[in-house]
Enzyme design. Structure first.
Site, mmCIF file in Angstrom:
data_model
loop_
_atom_site.group_PDB
_atom_site.id
_atom_site.type_symbol
_atom_site.label_atom_id
_atom_site.label_comp_id
_atom_site.label_asym_id
_atom_site.label_seq_id
_atom_site.Cartn_x
_atom_site.Cartn_y
_atom_site.Cartn_z
ATOM 1 N N SER A 51 0.830 -1.213 0.000
ATOM 2 C CA SER A 51 0.000 0.000 0.000
ATOM 3 C C SER A 51 0.861 1.258 0.000
ATOM 4 C CB SER A 51 -0.913 0.024 1.231
ATOM 5 O OG SER A 51 -1.716 -1.125 1.295
HETATM 6 N N1 SAH Z 1 -0.904 -4.759 4.082
HETATM 7 C C1 SAH Z 1 -0.205 -5.045 2.852
HETATM 8 C C2 SAH Z 1 -1.046 -4.671 1.650
HETATM 9 C C3 SAH Z 1 -1.066 -5.763 0.635
HETATM 10 S S1 SAH Z 1 -2.322 -5.627 -0.602
HETATM 11 C C4 SAH Z 1 1.153 -4.421 2.833
HETATM 12 O O1 SAH Z 1 1.468 -3.647 3.755
HETATM 13 O O2 SAH Z 1 1.947 -4.712 1.943
HETATM 14 C C5 SAH Z 1 -3.640 -6.577 0.126
HETATM 15 C C6 SAH Z 1 -3.403 -8.048 0.305
HETATM 16 O O3 SAH Z 1 -4.639 -8.637 0.708
HETATM 17 C C7 SAH Z 1 -2.951 -8.823 -0.930
HETATM 18 O O4 SAH Z 1 -1.721 -9.423 -0.674
HETATM 19 C C8 SAH Z 1 -4.064 -9.879 -1.129
HETATM 20 O O5 SAH Z 1 -3.572 -11.135 -1.561
HETATM 21 C C9 SAH Z 1 -4.652 -9.975 0.256
HETATM 22 N N2 SAH Z 1 -6.027 -10.476 0.359
HETATM 23 C C10 SAH Z 1 -7.083 -10.253 -0.472
HETATM 24 N N3 SAH Z 1 -8.187 -10.889 -0.018
HETATM 25 C C11 SAH Z 1 -7.823 -11.521 1.143
HETATM 26 C C12 SAH Z 1 -8.514 -12.328 2.089
HETATM 27 N N4 SAH Z 1 -9.811 -12.631 1.975
HETATM 28 N N5 SAH Z 1 -7.825 -12.807 3.157
HETATM 29 C C13 SAH Z 1 -6.506 -12.530 3.309
HETATM 30 N N6 SAH Z 1 -5.798 -11.771 2.441
HETATM 31 C C14 SAH Z 1 -6.450 -11.263 1.377
#
Ligand code: SAH
Length: 207
Positions: A51
């Site tokens: 993000s």
């Molecule tokens: N907090 C992260 C942001 C990653 S983007 C960071 O700091 O880098 C959001 C993430 O949510 C992705 O990796 C995606 O695979 C995950 N995601 C999407 N749906 C999900 C779910 N139902 N349960 C767990 N993870 C999920």
């Protein structure tokens, strides 16, 4: 990067200190590391992104983390948000649905001595075993407020979750107001997140 966040209105000094402490480049793929301190989301593989720092700051500020807070994160991704929460003294529980991303994130989080427990799963159903939580942060955008996550909050706890269409989502701050799962909602501005895929999110075919 932190100076920019301050200029953009982030005022919680504990959030800014944690983001100054955690080296974001460690969470970014090597070829993109020269952009690690830009205020931008960056690809981390599997079609997902780390993000934007401003988004991480807004969400972390909204959680009102204190020492020893129990925080559940849905969407570990690179692990950066989890590292920031840990640096603020939170006990972090984090769920990622894509195994390869969690494997990489786990290694980096261990290298920065983060205090966390992680698993690969659908986070929209929460993590009952460790509930109730003081705060829950969802770092992917879904069509609604996942009910299990409200249930797994302490009364007075806060759920920070982007809700909307595939194109854009509004950040919602949900405060649980009663043991019967009553809650109040405060709307923040619009953001663009990767899709939340799961039982209380978008269907698998949308991923
Ligand atoms: N907090 C992260 C942001 C990653 S983007 C960071 O700091 O880098 C959001 C993430 O949510 C992705 O990796 C995606 O695979 C995950 N995601 C999407 N749906 C999900 C779910 N139902 N349960 C767990 N993870 C999920």
């Amino acid at each position: 990067m932190v100076r920019l966040l301050r200029d953009r209105g982030i005022s919680d000094e504990r959030v800014l200190a944690a983001m100054l402490q955690i080296e974001r480049h460690l969470f970014v793929p090597i070829p993109l590391r020269n952009h690690a301190y830009d205020d931008a989301a960056l690809p981390i593989g599997e079609g997902q992104t780390i993000s934007q720092p401003f988004t991480v700051a807004i969400m972390t500020e909204a959680l009102r983390v204190s020492e020893e807070s129990k925080i559940l994160e849905i969407g570990t991704g690179s692990g950066y948000q989890a590292a920031v929460l840990s640096a603020m003294g939170a006990r972090v529980f984090t769920i990622e649905r894509i195994p390869s991303l969690l494997k990489t994130a786990r290694t980096v989080l261990e290298s920065v001595n983060a205090r966390f427990v992680a698993k690969t799963s659908d986070g929209t159903v929460g993590w009952k075993e460790f509930s109730p939580f003081d705060g829950i942060v969802v770092t992917a955008g879904g069509p609604g407020i996942p009910k299990p996550l409200v249930e797994q909050l302490k009364v007075g706890g806060r759920l920070v979750v982007p809700v909307g269409s595939h194109e854009y989502q509004q950040l919602k701050i949900v405060t649980k107001t009663g043991a019967n799962n009553d809650y109040s909602v405060e709307d923040k501005s619009d953001f663009k997140f990767v899709p939340l895929i799961g039982r209380d999110g978008w269907p698998e075919s949308d991923g």
